[in-house]
Design an enzyme around this catalytic site. Structure first.
Site, PDB file in Angstrom:
ATOM      1  CE  LYS A   1      -2.055  -2.899 -19.358  1.00  0.00           C
ATOM      2  NZ  LYS A   1      -1.059  -2.210 -20.041  1.00  0.00           N
TER       3      LYS A   1
ATOM      4  NE  ARG B   1      -3.626   0.217   2.499  1.00  0.00           N
ATOM      5  CZ  ARG B   1      -4.857   0.204   2.027  1.00  0.00           C
ATOM      6  NH1 ARG B   1      -5.381  -0.906   1.584  1.00  0.00           N
ATOM      7  NH2 ARG B   1      -5.587   1.303   2.012  1.00  0.00           N
TER       8      ARG B   1
ATOM      9  CE  LYS C   1       3.558  -0.909 -11.729  1.00  0.00           C
ATOM     10  NZ  LYS C   1       2.583  -0.861 -12.815  1.00  0.00           N
TER      11      LYS C   1
HETATM   12  C1  G6P Z   1       7.202  -0.724 -17.830  1.00  0.00           C
HETATM   13  C2  G6P Z   1       5.897  -1.242 -17.236  1.00  0.00           C
HETATM   14  C3  G6P Z   1       4.717  -0.597 -17.964  1.00  0.00           C
HETATM   15  C4  G6P Z   1       4.821   0.910 -17.891  1.00  0.00           C
HETATM   16  C5  G6P Z   1       6.161   1.407 -18.439  1.00  0.00           C
HETATM   17  C6  G6P Z   1       6.375   2.878 -18.140  1.00  0.00           C
HETATM   18  O1  G6P Z   1       7.332  -1.189 -19.116  1.00  0.00           O
HETATM   19  O2  G6P Z   1       5.835  -2.639 -17.357  1.00  0.00           O
HETATM   20  O3  G6P Z   1       3.507  -1.018 -17.357  1.00  0.00           O
HETATM   21  O4  G6P Z   1       3.775   1.492 -18.617  1.00  0.00           O
HETATM   22  O5  G6P Z   1       7.240   0.709 -17.805  1.00  0.00           O
HETATM   23  O6  G6P Z   1       6.520   3.046 -16.763  1.00  0.00           O
HETATM   24  P1  G6P Z   1       6.294   4.404 -16.002  1.00  0.00           P
HETATM   25  O7  G6P Z   1       6.557   4.077 -14.564  1.00  0.00           O
HETATM   26  O8  G6P Z   1       7.287   5.381 -16.550  1.00  0.00           O
HETATM   27  O9  G6P Z   1       4.896   4.846 -16.265  1.00  0.00           O
END
Ligand code: G6P
Length: 608
Positions: free
Chosen positions: A485, A29, A603
């Site tokens: 996705k 959280r 992530k």
């Molecule tokens: C990674 C994650 C995506 C995200 C992207 C950008 O590829 O897996 O889910 O959209 O990074 O990340 P940010 O934290 O800059 O939005």
């Protein structure tokens, strides 16, 4: 979304240990800063999460009760000073809080005038001082806390403790969850059952507007107007992990379900409906520079880049500013022509994506005004941009971004109103957008109710190896996101295309084994989308249409239809992306894949 945990007991357990162990299960959280208060031992606070807090705790930090907190920063940077618990002037009343006290500025001014001394920038601290103020007149801690809570506006899940009554802890809920744990000779308060479950399975969930008092021997619940509440305890069999996921099987599903709340949180306090304006405190320091901006460049990666593409449509059409959107990873390696009349907007959930950060630095070197739309408060991009807007979406745990996108899109609508009203947008248009914006949480709730229909569709198409997503105008990026996705969590070959481009290549792939999801909600390109669906059907391609409720014609054409409520075209991407997120989720689930942690992905990508 912060984590709260409180304990009072007479069974010989060490409160410090109970609270620290409990905080660990709340780390999903928040993890910007952590803190603990035991009336018998004092307080310890630190930036960082539980491991940092443990390191700072002295050996003799012992007691029978206490309150603890993990923070996901909203107001104020994630520093030790802003970490919870917060105290009154004398260090007697302590509080941990999840949510936002909306009237904290006026309360703080009043308390300052009454001689209270504040130590942090946090909205939470006013609560401790308010209780302190009421303790001057009220007979008991309980009465003082109730009087204070009745003065506060906003959202909160709260635990309050008073040094002079160490075994009594008061909790309150308004919009942020609070659950009580009922043990034998010990009682608990937490923001979800996960830290309570190792001790007891007997819990009571508070409702909005309710206050609870726990002691080692019992609990009572009453409303803000003091009327008593009787509520049966619930026995829960969730594991700690299930509890963190709010009973959902995966964080991704939980985060999709948070969509309505996320919109509310992103918009909270930022709309002036009667003037048709967006109030963005984070942009005030650069308000004059913004008036002179002649061009916007949005840089981002992944799903945040998709948000940027949708933003381009909104900003150009409604604010009249030329916009370019570029992958930050490309932008930083070319020689972009920028000047002081260019605003470079970096969109990033984590605020740590290296390419996006480097694009900000490149923009700065070339003299552009740099702005951020960032979720993680105090992150590097948030710190290095000249100004910006926080998403307030709470931590996103699932690798595939869902609720952050919803919040980024809502933030871009706010930017559009902000820029637009500085330029050509009239008050009438702005008011219409704001009125419609406010209906989106309810409309998303309606979409979320079609979860089962979408799950059944995912099952029906789960054996297909390829998928095409098509859309036009600002739903073209949503087609890209639908495909992204599916690729991310189902490892499917999926392509997102502008429907108009379909004839220039992708249509060659279409046959009865190659399904298309066509975004055909009402709007200026509806007829064009219907023509594209005809073209696909003529080649025997299966079609799932995403259509507006009440569209009776589309069902005759498409094989399957997912319906969404009607909204204005500008805002339609915010609704249309939700079924695509659910579709990808159920697709991956159907294939038995690790939804929250897909292979090869991270992530936050902090390397090139
Ligand atoms: C990674 C994650 C995506 C995200 C992207 C950008 O590829 O897996 O889910 O959209 O990074 O990340 P940010 O934290 O800059 O939005």
């Amino acid at each position: 979304m912060c984590g709260i945990f409180a304990y009072t007991g007479k069974v010989g357990k060490e409160a410090g240990g109970v609270l620290l162990d409990g905080l660990l299960s709340l780390e999903y959280r928040g993890y910007d800063s952590a803190g603990i208060f035991l009336p018998e031992a004092g307080s310890v606070r630190t930036p960082g999460a539980v491991a940092e807090l443990r390191k700072k705790i002295p050996k003799d930090f012992k007691g029978k009760s206490g309150i603890a907190h993990l923070r996901w920063a909203t107001h104020g940077e994630p520093t030790e000073k802003n970490a919870h618990p917060h105290a009154d002037c004398e260090g007697e009343v302590w509080v941990v809080h999840n949510g936002i006290i909306e009237n904290f500025k006026e309360l703080k001014e009043k308390l300052l005038a009454e001689g209270h001394m504040f130590k942090s920038d946090s909205d939470t601290e006013v609560l401790a001082h308010l209780v302190e103020e009421h303790l001057k007149h009220e007979k008991s801690f309980e009465k003082a806390a109730l009087a204070a809570l009745n003065e506060v506006r906003g959202t909160y899940g709260i635990a309050l403790q008073y040094k002079k009554e160490p075994d009594r802890i008061i909790a309150a809920r308004m919009g942020s969850p609070i659950v009580l744990g009922l043990g034998d000779g010990e009682h608990f308060i937490a923001s979800d059952p996960s830290p309570i479950l190792p001790h007891t399975k007997k819990v009571v969930f508070l409702e909005d507007g309710e206050v609870a008092v726990i002691t080692p021997d019992g609990h009572k619940i009453f409303k803000l107007d003091s009327t008593n509440v009787k509520r049966e305890a619930t026995h829960i069999d969730w594991s700690v992990e299930e509890s963190q996921k709010g009973g959902y099987e995966h964080f991704m599903l939980k985060e999709i379900m948070e969509g309505p709340q996320v919109i509310e949180d992103t918009l909270r306090g930022r709309l002036i409906a009667d003037e048709g304006m967006a109030k963005l405190g984070g942009l005030e320091s650069v308000a004059n520079e913004l008036k002179n901006i002649e061009r916007i460049i949005i840089v981002a990666q992944g799903t945040a880049y998709i948000a940027g593409l949708v933003g381009e449509y909104m900003l150009e059409e409604y604010a009249g500013v030329p916009v370019e959107v570029e992958y930050a990873s490309e932008f930083r390696y070319r020689s972009p022509v920028l000047n002081q009349k260019t605003a470079l907007i970096a969109i990033s959930q984590s605020g740590e994506t290296l390419d996006t950060l480097e694009a900000v630095r490149e923009g700065k070197r070339k003299g552009a005004l740099t702005l951020g739309i960032v979720n993680a408060v105090g992150s590097t991009i948030a710190r290095e941009t000249d100004a910006g807007v926080y998403n307030h979406a709470g931590p996103e745990i699932s690798v595939a971004s869902t609720k952050a996108l919803i919040s980024q899109l809502a933030a871009l609508v706010l930017f559009t109103l902000f820029f637009g009203r500085q330029r050509s947008m009239g008050v009438k248009t702005a008011k219409e957008i704001i009125a419609e914006l406010k209906t989106l949480p309810k409309k998303i709730e309606t979409i979320l109710k079609s979860e089962e229909t979408i799950a059944a569709l995912a099952k029906k198409y789960a054996n297909n190896r390829d998928f095409l997503f098509i859309g036009r105008k600002s739903n073209y990026p949503i087609a890209l996101e639908g495909a992204l996705k599916l690729k991310e969590i189902s490892y499917m070959h999926a392509e997102g295309y502008s429907a108009g481009e379909m004839k220039h290549g992708p249509i060659a792939m279409i046959d009865e084994h190659f399904p298309t999801l066509a975004i055909a909600t009402v709007g200026s390109v509806y007829e064009k989308m219907v023509s594209n669906i005809h073209e696909i059907k003529a080649r025997k391609g299966p079609v799932i249409a995403l259509a507006t409720e009440g569209d009776k014609e589309i069902g005759k054409l498409a094989d399957d239809v997912i319906y969404v409520p009607e909204t204005i075209e500008m805002l339609s991407p915010i609704l249309n992306v939700v079924p695509l997120q659910l579709f990808a989720y159920y697709f991956a689930k159907e294939k038995g894949l690790n939804v929250d942690r897909p292979r090869n992905l991270a992530k936050s990508v902090t390397v090139e």
